[in-house]
Scaffold this motif. Sequence first.
Motif, short mmCIF file in Angstrom:
data_model
loop_
_atom_site.label_atom_id
_atom_site.label_comp_id
_atom_site.label_asym_id
_atom_site.label_seq_id
_atom_site.Cartn_x
_atom_site.Cartn_y
_atom_site.Cartn_z
N ALA A 232 0.84 -1.20 0.00
CA ALA A 232 0.00 0.00 0.00
C ALA A 232 0.88 1.25 0.00
O ALA A 232 1.80 1.38 0.79
N ARG B 213 3.68 3.57 -4.70
CA ARG B 213 4.00 4.55 -5.74
C ARG B 213 4.43 5.88 -5.11
O ARG B 213 5.42 6.48 -5.54
N ARG C 262 -12.07 4.55 -0.26
CA ARG C 262 -11.01 5.45 -0.70
C ARG C 262 -10.89 5.39 -2.23
O ARG C 262 -11.27 4.41 -2.87
N SER C 263 -10.29 6.43 -2.79
CA SER C 263 -10.11 6.49 -4.24
C SER C 263 -9.36 5.27 -4.77
O SER C 263 -9.77 4.64 -5.75
N GLY C 264 -8.25 4.92 -4.11
CA GLY C 264 -7.46 3.78 -4.56
C GLY C 264 -8.23 2.47 -4.51
O GLY C 264 -8.07 1.61 -5.38
N GLU C 265 -9.09 2.32 -3.50
CA GLU C 265 -9.90 1.11 -3.37
C GLU C 265 -10.93 1.03 -4.49
O GLU C 265 -11.19 -0.05 -5.05
N ALA D 164 -9.28 0.23 -7.89
CA ALA D 164 -8.75 -1.14 -7.97
C ALA D 164 -9.84 -2.20 -8.04
O ALA D 164 -9.54 -3.38 -8.21
N LYS E 247 -5.65 -0.15 2.71
CA LYS E 247 -4.54 0.70 3.13
C LYS E 247 -3.83 0.17 4.36
O LYS E 247 -2.60 0.23 4.46
N ASP F 254 -6.73 5.18 -13.83
CA ASP F 254 -5.63 5.13 -12.88
C ASP F 254 -5.70 6.38 -12.03
O ASP F 254 -6.46 7.31 -12.31
N ASP F 255 -4.93 6.41 -10.95
CA ASP F 255 -5.04 7.50 -9.99
C ASP F 255 -4.68 8.85 -10.60
O ASP F 255 -5.33 9.85 -10.32
#
Length: 331
Positions: free
Chosen positions: A69, A72, A205-208, A211, A230, A261-262
């Motif tokens: 987590a 990047r 969350r945005s990343g969750e 994905a 996270k 992608d983010d």
Amino acid sequence: MASIRPTPNGFRVQVYAKGQRDSKCFPTRKEAAHWALEREAELKGAKLPDKTLGDAMKRYVRELTEERAGWRWEAIRLKALQRDGLASIRMEALAGSDFAAWRDRRLKEKSARTKKPVQPGTVAREMNLLRSVLEVARRDWHWIRTNPMTDVRWPKTPKGRARRVEPHEVEALAKAFGVWSKLQAETATQRTGLAFLFALETAMRSGEILALTWFNIHLDQQYVHLPKTKNGDSRDVPLTLRACEILKALPMGDGPVFRLDDATRDALWRKMRDKTPHRDVHFHDSRAEAIWRLSKKLDVLQLARVIGHRDLKSLMIYYAESAASMAKRLG
């Protein structure tokens, strides 16, 4: 004890000391023997390797995996930090005063993106990252005997942002992204808008969200499974009927459901948001707003499970009901 054996491309040396093994290949026997003497001394604790903080940063980046987590951000920050004079200091010569001076200097710098002073929260995150690098260097690589950041004071950081997103702001933003009157997912801009609306329903969350794959979505049972979050745990997130409608608007297929992608999500969010009067709304404000909404329907333990919080104290802000209001419900 060291052993040196010839290989097709040179010599392979193996050392063993105090229950630890290490090996390396060299083009000549002389180089192999020299390395063996130094490495044995290091393993026995008689000598520390001649490495700089920059060397530690580079190795840490090399050994990061995409499954970790935040990998990047850590890789980008460490590559930037390698340009700082702090990176040239030898590991064994590092002292807490070096990091305190770096902290004070960093707080006076201006962000390359915003041209504003670097925020204490940013410096605190970078210090946490540097401490992790040093701890790995101490515990796993044996490059230092003690972590020099142990007694360094962290900058005071403001309380976390917990901004509400008002209904009229949601409407204006959804219209800007073209997903207000109809849930559409033909363009990346529309899918960014759908991701925001989905975040408001789930507190993910945005990343969750980015994905998410169809394999982990269970519309028939109204929940999604997050295999890794996270904090490293997995969790299941229940879906409202509105959240299910948003997912049904997205095309089925392989790969991430939102096909973003983010970096793309962030760029499109800023571009379209700035066309509205609500430039103060951050994408991540959707999480705080969703938690507020869920706190009216779930008790604190249920909410903690849904959003993945381990510290219940951090959730009490969302249960700020007055004593008079609670008295009416008690009867």
